[in-house]
Design a protein around this motif. Structure first.
Motif, PDB file in Angstrom:
ATOM      1  N   MET A  24      78.954  19.411  48.864  1.00  0.00           N
ATOM      2  CA  MET A  24      80.114  19.179  49.730  1.00  0.00           C
ATOM      3  C   MET A  24      81.421  19.017  48.961  1.00  0.00           C
ATOM      4  O   MET A  24      82.492  19.060  49.545  1.00  0.00           O
ATOM      5  N   GLN A  25      81.329  18.850  47.658  1.00  0.00           N
ATOM      6  CA  GLN A  25      82.518  18.600  46.842  1.00  0.00           C
ATOM      7  C   GLN A  25      83.576  19.681  47.039  1.00  0.00           C
ATOM      8  O   GLN A  25      84.763  19.383  47.155  1.00  0.00           O
ATOM      9  N   SER A  26      83.162  20.933  47.113  1.00  0.00           N
ATOM     10  CA  SER A  26      84.122  22.031  47.270  1.00  0.00           C
ATOM     11  C   SER A  26      84.840  21.980  48.616  1.00  0.00           C
ATOM     12  O   SER A  26      85.922  22.547  48.772  1.00  0.00           O
ATOM     13  N   LEU A  27      84.238  21.274  49.601  1.00  0.00           N
ATOM     14  CA  LEU A  27      84.856  21.140  50.919  1.00  0.00           C
ATOM     15  C   LEU A  27      85.736  19.890  51.005  1.00  0.00           C
ATOM     16  O   LEU A  27      86.386  19.649  52.022  1.00  0.00           O
ATOM     17  N   GLY A  28      85.705  19.065  49.965  1.00  0.00           N
ATOM     18  CA  GLY A  28      86.521  17.863  49.933  1.00  0.00           C
ATOM     19  C   GLY A  28      85.961  16.695  50.712  1.00  0.00           C
ATOM     20  O   GLY A  28      86.700  15.788  51.109  1.00  0.00           O
ATOM     21  N   ILE A  29      84.649  16.709  50.947  1.00  0.00           N
ATOM     22  CA  ILE A  29      84.003  15.608  51.663  1.00  0.00           C
ATOM     23  C   ILE A  29      82.736  15.197  50.925  1.00  0.00           C
ATOM     24  O   ILE A  29      82.261  15.910  50.055  1.00  0.00           O
ATOM     25  N   THR A  30      82.195  14.045  51.300  1.00  0.00           N
ATOM     26  CA  THR A  30      80.941  13.571  50.706  1.00  0.00           C
ATOM     27  C   THR A  30      79.762  14.042  51.549  1.00  0.00           C
ATOM     28  O   THR A  30      79.927  14.489  52.686  1.00  0.00           O
ATOM     29  N   GLY A  31      78.581  13.898  50.987  1.00  0.00           N
ATOM     30  CA  GLY A  31      77.371  14.261  51.718  1.00  0.00           C
ATOM     31  C   GLY A  31      77.200  13.448  52.993  1.00  0.00           C
ATOM     32  O   GLY A  31      76.845  13.978  54.042  1.00  0.00           O
ATOM     33  N   VAL A  32      77.481  12.148  52.914  1.00  0.00           N
ATOM     34  CA  VAL A  32      77.360  11.280  54.089  1.00  0.00           C
ATOM     35  C   VAL A  32      78.368  11.691  55.156  1.00  0.00           C
ATOM     36  O   VAL A  32      78.034  11.778  56.338  1.00  0.00           O
ATOM     37  N   GLN A  33      79.605  11.967  54.739  1.00  0.00           N
ATOM     38  CA  GLN A  33      80.617  12.416  55.698  1.00  0.00           C
ATOM     39  C   GLN A  33      80.177  13.709  56.379  1.00  0.00           C
ATOM     40  O   GLN A  33      80.383  13.880  57.583  1.00  0.00           O
ATOM     41  N   SER A  34      79.557  14.607  55.619  1.00  0.00           N
ATOM     42  CA  SER A  34      79.110  15.878  56.199  1.00  0.00           C
ATOM     43  C   SER A  34      78.052  15.652  57.271  1.00  0.00           C
ATOM     44  O   SER A  34      78.096  16.258  58.340  1.00  0.00           O
ATOM     45  N   ARG A  35      77.108  14.775  56.995  1.00  0.00           N
ATOM     46  CA  ARG A  35      76.055  14.484  57.978  1.00  0.00           C
ATOM     47  C   ARG A  35      76.638  13.852  59.240  1.00  0.00           C
ATOM     48  O   ARG A  35      76.275  14.196  60.354  1.00  0.00           O
ATOM     49  N   ILE A  36      77.551  12.905  59.052  1.00  0.00           N
ATOM     50  CA  ILE A  36      78.164  12.218  60.187  1.00  0.00           C
ATOM     51  C   ILE A  36      79.032  13.184  60.980  1.00  0.00           C
ATOM     52  O   ILE A  36      78.983  13.199  62.219  1.00  0.00           O
ATOM     53  N   MET A  37      79.783  14.020  60.285  1.00  0.00           N
ATOM     54  CA  MET A  37      80.632  14.988  60.973  1.00  0.00           C
ATOM     55  C   MET A  37      79.783  15.965  61.780  1.00  0.00           C
ATOM     56  O   MET A  37      80.096  16.271  62.934  1.00  0.00           O
ATOM     57  N   GLU A  73      89.007  10.034  59.234  1.00  0.00           N
ATOM     58  CA  GLU A  73      90.234  10.157  60.032  1.00  0.00           C
ATOM     59  C   GLU A  73      91.427  10.435  59.111  1.00  0.00           C
ATOM     60  O   GLU A  73      92.249  11.325  59.388  1.00  0.00           O
ATOM     61  N   LYS A  74      91.509   9.722  58.012  1.00  0.00           N
ATOM     62  CA  LYS A  74      92.591   9.910  57.047  1.00  0.00           C
ATOM     63  C   LYS A  74      92.598  11.339  56.494  1.00  0.00           C
ATOM     64  O   LYS A  74      93.657  11.923  56.256  1.00  0.00           O
ATOM     65  N   ASN A  75      91.401  11.910  56.309  1.00  0.00           N
ATOM     66  CA  ASN A  75      91.262  13.260  55.767  1.00  0.00           C
ATOM     67  C   ASN A  75      91.366  14.349  56.836  1.00  0.00           C
ATOM     68  O   ASN A  75      91.124  15.518  56.553  1.00  0.00           O
ATOM     69  N   GLY A  76      91.684  13.953  58.066  1.00  0.00           N
ATOM     70  CA  GLY A  76      91.912  14.926  59.124  1.00  0.00           C
ATOM     71  C   GLY A  76      90.672  15.562  59.715  1.00  0.00           C
ATOM     72  O   GLY A  76      90.733  16.654  60.269  1.00  0.00           O
ATOM     73  N   LEU A  77      89.530  14.865  59.617  1.00  0.00           N
ATOM     74  CA  LEU A  77      88.277  15.410  60.141  1.00  0.00           C
ATOM     75  C   LEU A  77      87.985  14.943  61.568  1.00  0.00           C
ATOM     76  O   LEU A  77      87.316  15.653  62.321  1.00  0.00           O
ATOM     77  N   ILE A  78      88.440  13.750  61.901  1.00  0.00           N
ATOM     78  CA  ILE A  78      88.236  13.214  63.251  1.00  0.00           C
ATOM     79  C   ILE A  78      89.509  12.528  63.727  1.00  0.00           C
ATOM     80  O   ILE A  78      90.373  12.157  62.928  1.00  0.00           O
ATOM     81  N   LEU A  79      89.581  12.364  65.034  1.00  0.00           N
ATOM     82  CA  LEU A  79      90.604  11.551  65.669  1.00  0.00           C
ATOM     83  C   LEU A  79      89.884  10.457  66.435  1.00  0.00           C
ATOM     84  O   LEU A  79      88.753  10.652  66.888  1.00  0.00           O
ATOM     85  N   GLU A  96      90.040  20.389  64.487  1.00  0.00           N
ATOM     86  CA  GLU A  96      89.847  21.817  64.198  1.00  0.00           C
ATOM     87  C   GLU A  96      89.318  21.997  62.774  1.00  0.00           C
ATOM     88  O   GLU A  96      88.447  22.828  62.527  1.00  0.00           O
ATOM     89  N   LYS A  97      89.832  21.197  61.847  1.00  0.00           N
ATOM     90  CA  LYS A  97      89.373  21.253  60.455  1.00  0.00           C
ATOM     91  C   LYS A  97      87.871  20.993  60.375  1.00  0.00           C
ATOM     92  O   LYS A  97      87.142  21.689  59.662  1.00  0.00           O
ATOM     93  N   ALA A  98      87.407  19.987  61.102  1.00  0.00           N
ATOM     94  CA  ALA A  98      85.971  19.663  61.115  1.00  0.00           C
ATOM     95  C   ALA A  98      85.163  20.819  61.676  1.00  0.00           C
ATOM     96  O   ALA A  98      84.107  21.173  61.144  1.00  0.00           O
ATOM     97  N   MET A  99      85.651  21.411  62.751  1.00  0.00           N
ATOM     98  CA  MET A  99      84.931  22.527  63.378  1.00  0.00           C
ATOM     99  C   MET A  99      84.833  23.719  62.427  1.00  0.00           C
ATOM    100  O   MET A  99      83.813  24.408  62.395  1.00  0.00           O
TER     101      MET A  99
END
Length: 141
Positions: A24-37, A73-79, A96-99
């Motif tokens: 997930m590093q190349s996407l700018g998120i952590t593994g946990v964030q990816s699972r939650i997203m 939220e700070k990284n623009g993945l959720i509102l 939209e970024k998350a999608m």
């Protein structure tokens, strides 16, 4: 010395986190964030998703979930949107970024699962999942 269940679970957890974080590093998120997203994106199709849903799905404490969700939220993945029926509740809405990232995240999750379970027959995998669920319940009390 033989490794006991707790040591093996710890080793697997460490290796899984390390792999997911690297993927997930190349996407700018952590593994946990990816699972939650991914969870939020899947569940929001059925209705609103709240922090307590994330806490329950991932067995996280309120403070841990808050920290992860605030960073997302700070990284623009959720509102976080207020709910009209209860001002204390905030609905988690993927951006939209998350999608856009979800396709890559889904592929990474599937690839990691395939790697993790490679060479394990379905019957043994089913048994492992039953045992892991029982161990989790045992630790709950």
């Amino acid at each position: 010395m033989q490794k006991d269940c707790g040591v093996w679970i710890n080793v697997l957890s460490h290796k899984l986190k390390k792999r997911m974080n690297a993927d997930m590093q190349s996407l700018g998120i952590t593994g946990v964030q990816s699972r939650i997203m991914h969870y939020i994106l899947v569940k929001c199709a059925d209705g609103p998703v709240f922090q307590r849903d994330v806490e329950n799905a991932f067995d996280l404490s309120r403070s841990t979930a808050t920290g992860i969700l605030q960073l997302m939220e700070k990284n623009g993945l959720i509102l976080r949107a207020s709910v009209s029926s209860d001002a204390r509740l905030k609905s988690l809405i993927p951006t939209e970024k998350a999608m856009q990232l979800d396709v890559q995240i889904g592929e990474s999750i599937r690839h990691t699962e395939q790697c993790l379970t490679r060479g394990i027959p379905d019957e043994q995998l089913t048994l492992f999942l039953q045992i892991a669920e029982r161990m989790s319940a045992n630790l709950d009390g």
